[in-house]
Enzyme design. Sequence first.
Site, short mmCIF file in Angstrom:
data_model
loop_
_atom_site.label_atom_id
_atom_site.label_comp_id
_atom_site.label_asym_id
_atom_site.label_seq_id
_atom_site.Cartn_x
_atom_site.Cartn_y
_atom_site.Cartn_z
N ASP A 1 3.11 5.78 -6.96
CA ASP A 1 4.26 5.74 -6.06
C ASP A 1 5.59 5.77 -6.80
O ASP A 1 6.60 6.23 -6.26
CB ASP A 1 4.22 4.47 -5.20
CG ASP A 1 3.06 4.52 -4.23
OD1 ASP A 1 2.88 5.58 -3.61
OD2 ASP A 1 2.32 3.53 -4.13
N HIS B 1 -1.64 -2.26 -9.97
CA HIS B 1 -2.62 -1.62 -9.10
C HIS B 1 -3.83 -2.53 -8.93
O HIS B 1 -4.21 -3.23 -9.86
CB HIS B 1 -3.07 -0.27 -9.69
CG HIS B 1 -3.68 0.60 -8.66
ND1 HIS B 1 -5.00 0.53 -8.33
CD2 HIS B 1 -3.13 1.53 -7.86
CE1 HIS B 1 -5.25 1.39 -7.37
NE2 HIS B 1 -4.13 2.01 -7.06
N HIS C 1 0.88 -1.19 0.00
CA HIS C 1 0.00 0.00 0.00
C HIS C 1 0.91 1.23 0.00
O HIS C 1 1.67 1.45 -0.94
CB HIS C 1 -0.93 -0.11 1.22
CG HIS C 1 -2.08 0.84 1.27
ND1 HIS C 1 -2.39 1.72 0.27
CD2 HIS C 1 -3.02 1.05 2.25
CE1 HIS C 1 -3.47 2.42 0.61
NE2 HIS C 1 -3.86 2.05 1.81
N1 COA Z 1 5.73 -6.61 -10.50
C1 COA Z 1 5.73 -7.79 -11.17
N2 COA Z 1 4.64 -8.54 -11.29
C2 COA Z 1 3.50 -8.08 -10.76
C3 COA Z 1 3.43 -6.88 -10.09
C4 COA Z 1 4.60 -6.12 -9.97
N3 COA Z 1 4.60 -4.95 -9.33
N4 COA Z 1 2.17 -6.67 -9.65
C5 COA Z 1 1.46 -7.73 -10.04
N5 COA Z 1 2.26 -8.59 -10.71
C6 COA Z 1 1.87 -9.86 -11.27
C7 COA Z 1 1.59 -10.84 -10.15
O1 COA Z 1 2.74 -11.54 -9.76
C8 COA Z 1 0.53 -11.70 -10.78
O2 COA Z 1 1.16 -12.63 -11.61
P1 COA Z 1 0.63 -14.15 -11.71
O3 COA Z 1 -0.77 -14.01 -12.25
O4 COA Z 1 1.60 -14.80 -12.62
O5 COA Z 1 0.66 -14.66 -10.30
C9 COA Z 1 -0.25 -10.75 -11.65
O6 COA Z 1 0.65 -9.68 -11.94
C10 COA Z 1 -1.51 -10.20 -10.97
O7 COA Z 1 -1.10 -9.69 -9.74
P2 COA Z 1 -2.02 -9.51 -8.45
O8 COA Z 1 -1.19 -9.61 -7.23
O9 COA Z 1 -3.23 -10.36 -8.59
O10 COA Z 1 -2.50 -8.04 -8.60
P3 COA Z 1 -3.33 -7.35 -7.50
O11 COA Z 1 -4.29 -6.54 -8.22
O12 COA Z 1 -3.86 -8.23 -6.46
O13 COA Z 1 -2.20 -6.51 -6.72
C11 COA Z 1 -0.70 -4.82 -6.16
C12 COA Z 1 -2.02 -5.21 -6.88
C13 COA Z 1 -0.62 -3.32 -6.13
C14 COA Z 1 -0.73 -5.36 -4.72
C15 COA Z 1 0.48 -5.45 -6.93
O14 COA Z 1 0.45 -5.01 -8.27
C16 COA Z 1 1.81 -5.15 -6.28
O15 COA Z 1 2.24 -5.85 -5.37
N6 COA Z 1 2.50 -4.05 -6.75
C17 COA Z 1 3.74 -3.63 -6.16
C18 COA Z 1 3.47 -2.80 -4.91
C19 COA Z 1 2.95 -1.44 -5.22
O16 COA Z 1 3.50 -0.75 -6.08
N7 COA Z 1 1.92 -1.03 -4.47
C20 COA Z 1 1.34 0.30 -4.60
C21 COA Z 1 0.00 0.27 -5.19
S1 COA Z 1 -0.58 1.91 -5.50
#
Ligand code: COA
Length: 374
Positions: free
Chosen positions: A311, A260, A221
């Site tokens: 971010d 996201h 987050h």
């Molecule tokens: N880098 C690489 N791969 C990523 C990724 C990232 N930042 N974010 C998601 N993915 C991949 C996941 O590994 C997943 O792959 P898979 O289907 O092979 O397992 C796929 O994309 C879907 O990811 P998921 O975790 O389901 O997305 P989500 O919608 O639940 O999660 C976040 C969203 C923000 C938690 C996630 O994108 C993340 O951890 N981002 C990095 C942290 C971040 O920048 N947070 C700030 C948000 S404003």
Amino acid sequence: MTQNNKKPTGLRGMSAGTSSICTVGAGSSSLKYRGFDVELLAEKATFEEVAFLVLYGKLPNLSQLKEYKNTLQQLRSLPTKLKTVLESIDKDTHPMDVLRTGVSYLGNLEPESSIAEQQDKTNRLLAIMPSILNYWYNFATFGKKINTDNNEDSIAGHFLSSLFDKPVDDLHKKVMDASLILYAEHEFNASTFAARVCASTLSDIYSCITTAIGTLRGPLHGGANEAAYKLLKQFKSVDEAKTELLKMLSNKQIIMGFGHAVYKELDPRTAVIKQFSKQLSDTVADPTLYDVSCEVERIMKEEKGMFANADFYHASAYNFMEIPTELFTPIFVCSRLVGWCAHIMEQRENNRLIRPTAEYNGVEKAVWVDLQNR
Ligand code: COA
């Protein structure tokens, strides 16, 4: 249900209530505070105007804005007892934990005795948060007891001048102001939702805000801006960024500052802060961090079809302003307080205890075995 018939986890895509504060959708112009595009607000408004808009539902006129800014400026002082507590917090503590403690202790000193006080408490929290953070930071790092009652008339100016304990560059104030606008509100994100859950129990505003701070702290987050900087600073050149990032992706590592939970095409805040990061990079001796950031963004698009979230370019922008990395996420608190408090007020206006149910997937019928026979 998803295509493979699995239920979405993490409440993704589910409506958890109604709100008139903010909308989050797809594409540009997809984030609106009270019907205004965030890009427009970042260009035309100040953070105080946006705070007023989000909290009270309409833009302030000139005299309302003047009065609001004046009120906030009068509320920055730290009570002596709070200073003593801040001075006792160790230098190695994460500043998010300092804010959590600071808000909680302020709740002891100046409790919210009824909902009628919620607007005053909101003003106090908005005004005092940079003071809490920067008083502790300066004391813990340099042994300096700063005076938080500076002459700056904006929260952005107050934040920067209390952090550095000196007058601040105008471009830096402008970038900080825009950054506070971009982070101010974001519908039912995790920390806001946590604050609403807490408010729904009829708890006090300080408990709601400490709940939200604890929720924002995590790297998935609010912690992502700090985590994105830690990633970027490892790369000393654009070439190194390319080689190392490709290795990380082949190892299936999560790259901080990308992806996201709601946006699927782009994060509308990214273009705004990216442009400020570029502007700041032109003022520093070594702009490599900006070039490295652009390369990481390009590779993520090419290799994973992923976009940088808000971010990501905050990491370089804050770094160019020489803001200590561990203070990145606390800045988010100073801003998101606006959204948290607006949602707490909205929840209280039409409250029902938030209490979902769980689908049980544990043991159906457990068999009791006496202690001596286990
Ligand atoms: N880098 C690489 N791969 C990523 C990724 C990232 N930042 N974010 C998601 N993915 C991949 C996941 O590994 C997943 O792959 P898979 O289907 O092979 O397992 C796929 O994309 C879907 O990811 P998921 O975790 O389901 O997305 P989500 O919608 O639940 O999660 C976040 C969203 C923000 C938690 C996630 O994108 C993340 O951890 N981002 C990095 C942290 C971040 O920048 N947070 C700030 C948000 S404003």
